[in-house]
Design a protein around this motif. Structure first.
Motif, mmCIF file in Angstrom:
data_model
loop_
_atom_site.group_PDB
_atom_site.id
_atom_site.type_symbol
_atom_site.label_atom_id
_atom_site.label_comp_id
_atom_site.label_asym_id
_atom_site.label_seq_id
_atom_site.Cartn_x
_atom_site.Cartn_y
_atom_site.Cartn_z
ATOM 1 N N GLY A 44 11.393 3.916 -10.188
ATOM 2 C CA GLY A 44 12.286 4.297 -9.092
ATOM 3 C C GLY A 44 12.140 3.415 -7.865
ATOM 4 O O GLY A 44 13.091 3.249 -7.093
ATOM 5 N N LEU A 45 10.966 2.837 -7.678
ATOM 6 C CA LEU A 45 10.713 1.935 -6.546
ATOM 7 C C LEU A 45 11.101 0.493 -6.873
ATOM 8 O O LEU A 45 10.901 -0.402 -6.051
ATOM 9 C CB LEU A 45 9.228 1.982 -6.159
ATOM 10 C CG LEU A 45 8.740 3.296 -5.547
ATOM 11 C CD1 LEU A 45 7.216 3.330 -5.491
ATOM 12 C CD2 LEU A 45 9.339 3.470 -4.145
ATOM 13 N N ILE A 60 3.409 6.048 -5.602
ATOM 14 C CA ILE A 60 3.109 6.223 -7.029
ATOM 15 C C ILE A 60 2.008 7.269 -7.211
ATOM 16 O O ILE A 60 2.105 8.143 -8.079
ATOM 17 C CB ILE A 60 2.711 4.871 -7.665
ATOM 18 C CG1 ILE A 60 3.933 3.938 -7.705
ATOM 19 C CG2 ILE A 60 2.110 5.061 -9.054
ATOM 20 C CD1 ILE A 60 3.602 2.488 -8.019
ATOM 21 N N LEU A 61 0.974 7.209 -6.377
ATOM 22 C CA LEU A 61 -0.118 8.187 -6.459
ATOM 23 C C LEU A 61 0.370 9.595 -6.102
ATOM 24 O O LEU A 61 -0.010 10.577 -6.748
ATOM 25 C CB LEU A 61 -1.276 7.779 -5.556
ATOM 26 C CG LEU A 61 -1.968 6.461 -5.919
ATOM 27 C CD1 LEU A 61 -3.024 6.119 -4.875
ATOM 28 C CD2 LEU A 61 -2.561 6.509 -7.313
ATOM 29 N N ARG A 62 1.236 9.680 -5.076
ATOM 30 C CA ARG A 62 1.798 10.985 -4.701
ATOM 31 C C ARG A 62 2.597 11.583 -5.855
ATOM 32 O O ARG A 62 2.541 12.784 -6.103
ATOM 33 C CB ARG A 62 2.699 10.854 -3.465
ATOM 34 C CG ARG A 62 1.955 10.905 -2.168
ATOM 35 C CD ARG A 62 2.931 11.027 -0.984
ATOM 36 N NE ARG A 62 2.450 10.170 0.067
ATOM 37 C CZ ARG A 62 3.012 9.051 0.492
ATOM 38 N NH1 ARG A 62 4.155 8.634 0.003
ATOM 39 N NH2 ARG A 62 2.480 8.341 1.441
ATOM 40 N N ARG A 85 0.838 -1.198 0.000
ATOM 41 C CA ARG A 85 0.000 0.000 0.000
ATOM 42 C C ARG A 85 0.877 1.254 0.000
ATOM 43 O O ARG A 85 0.544 2.247 -0.642
ATOM 44 C CB ARG A 85 -0.938 0.006 1.202
ATOM 45 C CG ARG A 85 -1.996 -1.072 1.112
ATOM 46 C CD ARG A 85 -3.129 -0.863 2.107
ATOM 47 N NE ARG A 85 -4.071 -1.956 2.033
ATOM 48 C CZ ARG A 85 -4.979 -2.119 1.070
ATOM 49 N NH1 ARG A 85 -5.040 -1.252 0.099
ATOM 50 N NH2 ARG A 85 -5.805 -3.142 1.077
ATOM 51 N N GLU A 86 1.995 1.201 0.693
ATOM 52 C CA GLU A 86 2.903 2.353 0.733
ATOM 53 C C GLU A 86 3.512 2.616 -0.636
ATOM 54 O O GLU A 86 3.656 3.772 -1.052
ATOM 55 C CB GLU A 86 4.004 2.147 1.787
ATOM 56 C CG GLU A 86 4.782 3.409 2.092
ATOM 57 C CD GLU A 86 3.929 4.636 2.427
ATOM 58 O OE1 GLU A 86 4.245 5.720 1.874
ATOM 59 O OE2 GLU A 86 2.963 4.541 3.206
#
Length: 167
Positions: free
Chosen positions: A108-109, A29-31, A23-24
């Motif tokens: 990036g993640l 990604i949403l941020r 979820r983080e």
């Protein structure tokens, strides 16, 4: 990861492992998407996060790229909120920037992602399936997961082919 490195090494990933996306990671990604520029700072993007197998299978049935949606642990439907739009072109460009930010954040993640546009032919059905208001116009679905293998390298045109004038 350096920004230019991320831009130059990001690739569309269409096959994913079964490993979940946290979820983080989705929030990050949403941020990133929500940090995109928009005219008048109207921030027209809206998101629907799809994790559940049943809804993802139904979503998959609305695109010829069914296998990508079914194989992704998470799909994010990206909408443009017509109620806050002030200029179609500028607001749609803002959504493009939002989508690119999301793809770069996933990369990036250490995740893989692909922007699916073909599903737009089923935009009304997607909106109904996800239970979002009519004012939300589907712009794309982003499939996200851990890459199953290495994404292929794509050829890019050289700048000599792209720059039409330098004054």
């Amino acid at each position: 990861m350096d920004v230019l490195e991320a831009i130059h090494t990001r690739r569309s990933v269409r096959q994913f492992t079964a490993e979940p996306v946290s979820r983080e990671e989705v929030k990050e990604i949403l941020r990133a998407g929500a940090s995109a520029p928009s005219g008048l700072n109207n921030q027209p993007w809206r998101f629907a996060v799809v994790r559940g197998d049943e809804v993802r299978r139904a979503l998959a049935g609305l695109t010829k790229y069914r296998h990508i949606v079914e194989g992704a642990p998470v799909c994010i439907a990206v909408f443009c909120d017509r109620d806050v739009m002030y200029n179609d072109t500028k607001d749609h460009q803002a959504i493009g920037a939002c989508l690119q930010n999301m793809l770069l954040a996933a990369h990036g993640l250490g995740l893989g992602a692909v922007w699916l546009g073909e599903i737009l032919k089923s935009a009304d059905a997607v909106r109904e399936l996800l239970g979002v208001p009519v004012a939300l116009e589907l712009m794309a679905v982003v499939a996200v997961g851990r890459p199953a293998g290495r994404a292929g390298r794509t050829d890019r045109k050289g700048l000599a082919d792209l720059v039409v004038k330098e004054l």
